[in-house]
Design a protein around this motif. Sequence first.
Motif, PDB file in Angstrom:
ATOM      1  N   ALA A   1      -4.582   1.721   3.523  1.00  0.00           N
ATOM      2  CA  ALA A   1      -4.239   2.229   2.199  1.00  0.00           C
ATOM      3  C   ALA A   1      -4.959   3.551   1.949  1.00  0.00           C
ATOM      4  O   ALA A   1      -6.035   3.817   2.504  1.00  0.00           O
ATOM      5  CB  ALA A   1      -4.637   1.208   1.131  1.00  0.00           C
ATOM      6  N   ALA A   2      -4.352   4.389   1.105  1.00  0.00           N
ATOM      7  CA  ALA A   2      -4.980   5.663   0.755  1.00  0.00           C
ATOM      8  C   ALA A   2      -6.295   5.407   0.019  1.00  0.00           C
ATOM      9  O   ALA A   2      -6.464   4.395  -0.667  1.00  0.00           O
ATOM     10  CB  ALA A   2      -4.028   6.477  -0.132  1.00  0.00           C
ATOM     11  N   TYR A   3      -7.246   6.356   0.169  1.00  0.00           N
ATOM     12  CA  TYR A   3      -8.540   6.200  -0.506  1.00  0.00           C
ATOM     13  C   TYR A   3      -8.355   6.039  -2.010  1.00  0.00           C
ATOM     14  O   TYR A   3      -9.023   5.223  -2.658  1.00  0.00           O
ATOM     15  CB  TYR A   3      -9.427   7.412  -0.227  1.00  0.00           C
ATOM     16  CG  TYR A   3      -9.967   7.467   1.189  1.00  0.00           C
ATOM     17  CD1 TYR A   3     -10.674   6.393   1.731  1.00  0.00           C
ATOM     18  CD2 TYR A   3      -9.783   8.595   1.972  1.00  0.00           C
ATOM     19  CE1 TYR A   3     -11.163   6.445   3.026  1.00  0.00           C
ATOM     20  CE2 TYR A   3     -10.271   8.658   3.281  1.00  0.00           C
ATOM     21  CZ  TYR A   3     -10.965   7.581   3.791  1.00  0.00           C
ATOM     22  OH  TYR A   3     -11.448   7.630   5.073  1.00  0.00           O
ATOM     23  N   SER A   4      -7.446   6.826  -2.589  1.00  0.00           N
ATOM     24  CA  SER A   4      -7.230   6.741  -4.035  1.00  0.00           C
ATOM     25  C   SER A   4      -6.702   5.373  -4.436  1.00  0.00           C
ATOM     26  O   SER A   4      -7.019   4.855  -5.511  1.00  0.00           O
ATOM     27  CB  SER A   4      -6.254   7.831  -4.475  1.00  0.00           C
ATOM     28  OG  SER A   4      -5.052   7.756  -3.706  1.00  0.00           O
TER      29      SER A   4
ATOM     30  N   ALA B   1     -10.107 -11.818   1.389  1.00  0.00           N
ATOM     31  CA  ALA B   1      -8.825 -11.932   0.692  1.00  0.00           C
ATOM     32  C   ALA B   1      -7.690 -11.665   1.682  1.00  0.00           C
ATOM     33  O   ALA B   1      -7.587 -10.576   2.242  1.00  0.00           O
ATOM     34  CB  ALA B   1      -8.754 -10.935  -0.465  1.00  0.00           C
ATOM     35  N   LYS B   2      -6.851 -12.661   1.909  1.00  0.00           N
ATOM     36  CA  LYS B   2      -5.755 -12.530   2.870  1.00  0.00           C
ATOM     37  C   LYS B   2      -4.485 -13.094   2.246  1.00  0.00           C
ATOM     38  O   LYS B   2      -4.315 -14.313   2.182  1.00  0.00           O
ATOM     39  CB  LYS B   2      -6.088 -13.271   4.166  1.00  0.00           C
ATOM     40  CG  LYS B   2      -7.291 -12.699   4.903  1.00  0.00           C
ATOM     41  CD  LYS B   2      -7.601 -13.517   6.146  1.00  0.00           C
ATOM     42  CE  LYS B   2      -8.816 -12.948   6.875  1.00  0.00           C
ATOM     43  NZ  LYS B   2      -9.161 -13.737   8.088  1.00  0.00           N
TER      44      LYS B   2
ATOM     45  N   ALA C   1      -7.239  -7.547  -1.538  1.00  0.00           N
ATOM     46  CA  ALA C   1      -6.730  -7.120  -0.233  1.00  0.00           C
ATOM     47  C   ALA C   1      -6.408  -5.634  -0.238  1.00  0.00           C
ATOM     48  O   ALA C   1      -6.677  -4.918   0.740  1.00  0.00           O
ATOM     49  CB  ALA C   1      -5.493  -7.938   0.129  1.00  0.00           C
ATOM     50  N   LEU C   2      -5.843  -5.131  -1.343  1.00  0.00           N
ATOM     51  CA  LEU C   2      -5.515  -3.710  -1.434  1.00  0.00           C
ATOM     52  C   LEU C   2      -6.784  -2.864  -1.425  1.00  0.00           C
ATOM     53  O   LEU C   2      -6.834  -1.796  -0.802  1.00  0.00           O
ATOM     54  CB  LEU C   2      -4.722  -3.450  -2.717  1.00  0.00           C
ATOM     55  CG  LEU C   2      -4.069  -2.069  -2.859  1.00  0.00           C
ATOM     56  CD1 LEU C   2      -3.076  -1.813  -1.735  1.00  0.00           C
ATOM     57  CD2 LEU C   2      -3.364  -1.949  -4.207  1.00  0.00           C
TER      58      LEU C   2
ATOM     59  N   PRO D   1       0.805  -1.234   0.000  1.00  0.00           N
ATOM     60  CA  PRO D   1       0.000   0.000   0.000  1.00  0.00           C
ATOM     61  C   PRO D   1       0.836   1.281   0.000  1.00  0.00           C
ATOM     62  O   PRO D   1       0.396   2.292  -0.551  1.00  0.00           O
ATOM     63  CB  PRO D   1      -0.847  -0.125   1.276  1.00  0.00           C
ATOM     64  CG  PRO D   1      -0.195  -1.185   2.094  1.00  0.00           C
ATOM     65  CD  PRO D   1       0.477  -2.107   1.143  1.00  0.00           C
ATOM     66  N   GLU D   2       2.010   1.264   0.598  1.00  0.00           N
ATOM     67  CA  GLU D   2       2.847   2.461   0.579  1.00  0.00           C
ATOM     68  C   GLU D   2       3.378   2.731  -0.822  1.00  0.00           C
ATOM     69  O   GLU D   2       3.424   3.885  -1.276  1.00  0.00           O
ATOM     70  CB  GLU D   2       4.000   2.303   1.575  1.00  0.00           C
ATOM     71  CG  GLU D   2       3.545   2.274   3.021  1.00  0.00           C
ATOM     72  CD  GLU D   2       4.675   1.939   3.976  1.00  0.00           C
ATOM     73  OE1 GLU D   2       5.838   1.826   3.519  1.00  0.00           O
ATOM     74  OE2 GLU D   2       4.412   1.772   5.180  1.00  0.00           O
ATOM     75  N   ARG D   3       3.780   1.666  -1.518  1.00  0.00           N
ATOM     76  CA  ARG D   3       4.244   1.841  -2.899  1.00  0.00           C
ATOM     77  C   ARG D   3       3.091   2.292  -3.785  1.00  0.00           C
ATOM     78  O   ARG D   3       3.253   3.175  -4.642  1.00  0.00           O
ATOM     79  CB  ARG D   3       4.846   0.524  -3.408  1.00  0.00           C
ATOM     80  CG  ARG D   3       5.310   0.572  -4.863  1.00  0.00           C
ATOM     81  CD  ARG D   3       6.253  -0.565  -5.192  1.00  0.00           C
ATOM     82  NE  ARG D   3       7.496  -0.402  -4.443  1.00  0.00           N
ATOM     83  CZ  ARG D   3       7.829  -1.105  -3.362  1.00  0.00           C
ATOM     84  NH1 ARG D   3       7.016  -2.038  -2.904  1.00  0.00           N
ATOM     85  NH2 ARG D   3       8.963  -0.867  -2.738  1.00  0.00           N
ATOM     86  N   ALA D   4       1.926   1.706  -3.552  1.00  0.00           N
ATOM     87  CA  ALA D   4       0.756   2.090  -4.345  1.00  0.00           C
ATOM     88  C   ALA D   4       0.423   3.559  -4.147  1.00  0.00           C
ATOM     89  O   ALA D   4       0.099   4.282  -5.102  1.00  0.00           O
ATOM     90  CB  ALA D   4      -0.436   1.215  -3.961  1.00  0.00           C
TER      91      ALA D   4
END
Length: 810
Positions: A740-743, A787-788, A733-734, A677-680
């Motif tokens: 994770a950010a809303y976007s 989803a895990k 999962a993402l 999520p940080e990379r995303a």
Amino acid sequence: MRKTLLTFLFTFLAFSQIWAQNKPTGIAAKVAGMQKFSGYFPFYWDEATGRILLEIDKLDQPFLYVSSLAAGLGSNDIGLDRGQLGGEHVVYFQKVGPKVLLIEPNQRYRAMNGNPAEEQAVAQSFAQSALWGFKVEATEGDRVLVDATEFLLRDAHDVVGSIRRSRQGSYRLDPSRSVMYLPRTRNFPQNSEFETTLTFVGGEDAGGFVRSVTPSAQAITLRQHHSFIQLPDKNYTPRPMDPRAGYFGIEYMDFSTPVDQPIIKRYIARHRLQKKHPAAPVSEAVKPIVYYVDHAAPEPIRTALLEGARWWAQAFEAAGYKNAFQVEILPADADPMDVRYNVIQWVHRSTRGWSYGASVTDPRTGEIIKGHVSLGSLRVRQDFLIAEGLLAPYEEGKPANPEMMKMALARLRQLSAHELGHTLGIMHNYAASVSNRASVMDYPHPSVKLTASGQLDLSDAYAVGIGEWDKLAVAYGYQHFPSGTDEQAKLDQLLREGYQRGLQFISDRDARAPGGAHPQAHLWDNGPNAADELNHVLAIRKKALERFGENNIKPGVPMALLEDLLVPIYNYHRYQVEAAAKVVGGLNYTYASRGDGQLVTALVPEAEQQQALDALLATLQPQVLALPERIIAAIPPRPAGWSPTRELFDKRTGLTFDPLAAAEASADFTLSFLFHPERAARLVELKARGSKLGLDEVLDKIIDQTWNAKRASGLEGQTQLLTQQLVLTHLMALSQDENAAYSVRGTALLHLNQLEKHAKKLAKSSDEGVKANALLALNRLLKPVEAKPQLHKDLPPGAPIGSMAPIGCE
């Protein structure tokens, strides 16, 4: 008769009066007949009662107290190793009436301007700690005798807590089975050393890690060590910490600091080292730094440890010293826990684990008093195993390839130098591999080359000698400047010149984060370009797998043990995958200071990100993930007596080798970095700032090369379908990750919607495998919250096993 009796009585009374007048009193009377140990704090051994009586002749005088573990448990996962150091405590004895307290002042909060009122205000504002209370047994002038037995026989190292935190059982200290260990209880002019044998009982709920390393899980007997150490004199000058220099250190708040100055003071950790002639370009040291290698290490390992440790002499010579850094063999009668010896200790455990470099440091100043390296003995065997997997060296009728031992010993030299570097105060530098192996403080992956004839060349697997960054770091920490020198300006100049020569420093927090952004800070990688190196190690892996077979094991070895060698070869690219992933959505930066000319931040060029993404997607291709039939057929279930270990592939097929589970773990590993999520979030941000490669584009490409790829057949086809489900898991999962950010979540949902439409089309396929896979995907899409990714199979451990904190380790 009466006269005789009276004469005897008067004589007896006279002698009684003389005896009473000369009867030993105070401390002398209390310790009469006991064995005395003269030294820093005199103490006495009472053989009859098993007690240690401590004579305190330095009341209210600070000294250093350190506890440690002399004989360990042998489990990486629990972490109670032989030679493990505890924390340092500046303490003093304070007598109050019939008691003596062992007081530890609070070193984290100070007033350093010499004003007693300010010092008192700070001392009264923060808690101190009374570590123990002793009952006074006897006094003699300003000397006090106390019984230290209970203090020494307590669980100072928190063995009970370590086992409990590892969920390996509930234990308690048993005083009836705990005694002093006299062979390592000694006294010297500047340090008093005590050692105890402690037994911990319980174990009704003992875990597997405990049971695997103890004769009886109901009784764990270890040895703990206590050191009372004279603090260094006040002639040491602390050196300020600079974020660009790469040193561990100390920090504290100085409340006497003027308001316009930083209240937090930071100083590096280093040994005291001074030139005899500071103005001379090259000078001997007033007192050299001497390290000792454990004489228990066998040959040729002992020589490799000596050679690697001695590399640091190059750095001290470059800093203007002559014979200032030395490494010898530990004398046979020396105690490795004795604070007078800097040691490199050879430590055995049941499974391979971290090695680490620790130190005893003066908490007041940062001066290192003792360096203590612990090297896990099984690490060298792991490197030998990797070499066996690469070379397939046991061809019938030919001698074993000597390059395996050469590579393993080369790694051991590097490891010895690496851990010793930590005990000099130097941190990891994970950006060194991009600058021609500039530091032994990086984690090195074997640098294997393909020759023109297509053979694997291990001759340069590991670097030899200290790197240019190491020389710069030693110069910063240990350079001794002549009187009148502007030391701070000289140190700043050293760092600026190093940066201009291309030397970088990036350490643990930036390199270890799974969502890390720095494109050049990685563990166990090589080369200046992460994508190029990933393609290179994939080529090495392919070559090693092409020749993989029975020649990888010696004649007579069970064929099932081929799996042990296959694991590191199949996953040979794992660390370079992590390195390449950091380039995607990456941000280059340094620990810059204002005005120093270093890079502050810079986005990774789009072309470099795209190259890394392409290299990562190559690791998901069926032809890379699927093992050839000849390898699968050569690995039977393990025979009786050869139990499976966590070093092997996880399986879904019971006892038989499972090539699809191996592929699942490898593909999941790559995807876990791409979907972080940080990379995303960074990819969304980069797109908003004008980049052509954002999260949309990355997800499109992943789906295109997995779900939209041309259908493969056989085992490659099953691997392809498996990878599609892994992509779906990570995407779902993402979309559900509340961190994770809303976007990011919105973008993931958009691609899930598109993937659902695609799966509905595939559900109408005439290919039964494709159809079944699509129906499963549609069913899973109904419950995205389930989803895990952690339900996927994991890679077997690549890094050393265990929970040892990685900072200061390798």
